[in-house]
Design a protein around this motif. Structure first.
Motif: not given
Length: 260
Positions: A133-139
């Motif tokens: 989730y965090l990897y997707t969110y920040l990109r």
């Protein structure tokens, strides 16, 4: 202990809210897979710690992590003091911020959550882990002038937090298309079709994705710093049990071989 439990519950509640918000806005997007190999790379974790301190620790605290725990990543106290400590004087201090919660709520509409266990609280069984989730969110930030901050996010529609890493990634616009609803042709829905780069960032797309991977790896590590040690200990225990089982089996066979 009460404060820790309260923080964990708050993080879990916020995590559930993010997922609900994404589903309410057309089901959200599929999460990209976080590059798990970065968890084994000390250089990546060290760079992630640097990004966290420079871009996240201004508003978000990690109130249950001490600076001196970064020694587990191969950093010396001198390196920690010289490069990673801007809001504290002692290397044994907790990673807290001086941001007033009341002001934060006025500025952002909500108090920025503590990030100590953020990667562990965002997991969704149907989409992936909290790190995914965090990897997707920040990109997936993009420019949206209809929002108060001027930013929006595909993984978390109508997010209150602006894009703090925009100088690294650059500014992008999201392209959407109107598509007929397959269940009701009288209705249409917005479908994401890709990004358009508006201004360049300090990093290329590949460099930025790698940097975000480093940051998420650090957030994942911070949620359980002893995770790698626990895995190694688990392997040692399994090997011991396997050897002990073989010895016990042979001892048992030797003991009973002359018994008729």
């Amino acid at each position: 202990m009460k404060k820790l439990i309260a923080t964990l519950l708050t993080s879990l509640t916020l995590g559930a809210g993010l997922v609900s918000g994404a589903h309410a806005s057309g089901g959200g997007i599929d999460w990209d897979k976080f590059p798990t190999d970065k968890m084994e790379d000390r250089a990546s974790l060290q760079n992630g710690a640097k990004l966290f301190v420079n871009y996240c620790l201004n508003c978000h605290a990690a109130a249950f992590m001490r600076y001196n725990r970064l020694r587990d990543l191969g950093l010396t106290e001198v390196q920690i003091k010289s490069n990673l400590m801007f809001a504290s004087d002692k290397v044994g201090d907790l990673m807290k911020v001086s941001l007033d919660p009341k002001q934060a709520k006025e500025w952002f509409g909500a108090v920025p959550p503590d990030l100590t266990v953020i990667a562990r609280s965002r997991a969704d069984g149907s989409k992936g882990s909290g790190a995914d989730y965090l990897y997707t969110y920040l990109r997936t930030y993009y420019r949206d002038e209809t929002k108060a901050t001027g930013w929006n996010n595909l993984a978390f529609p109508s997010v209150a937090m602006p894009h703090v890493l925009w100088e690294l990634q650059g500014q992008r616009a999201a392209k959407f298309a109107e598509v007929a609803d397959p269940h009701d042709h009288s209705k249409t829905t917005h479908v994401f079709k890709g990004f358009e780069q508006l201004t360049p960032g300090k990093m290329t797309e590949q460099e930025y994705n790698s940097a975000v991977g480093d940051l998420v790896a650090y957030l994942q590590w911070m949620g359980e710093p002893a995770q790698a040690q626990r895995f190694r200990l688990g392997v040692v225990v399994l090997i011991f049990l396997a050897i002990f089982s073989v010895l016990a089996w042979r001892l048992n066979a030797s003991f009973w071989k002359d018994v008729k």
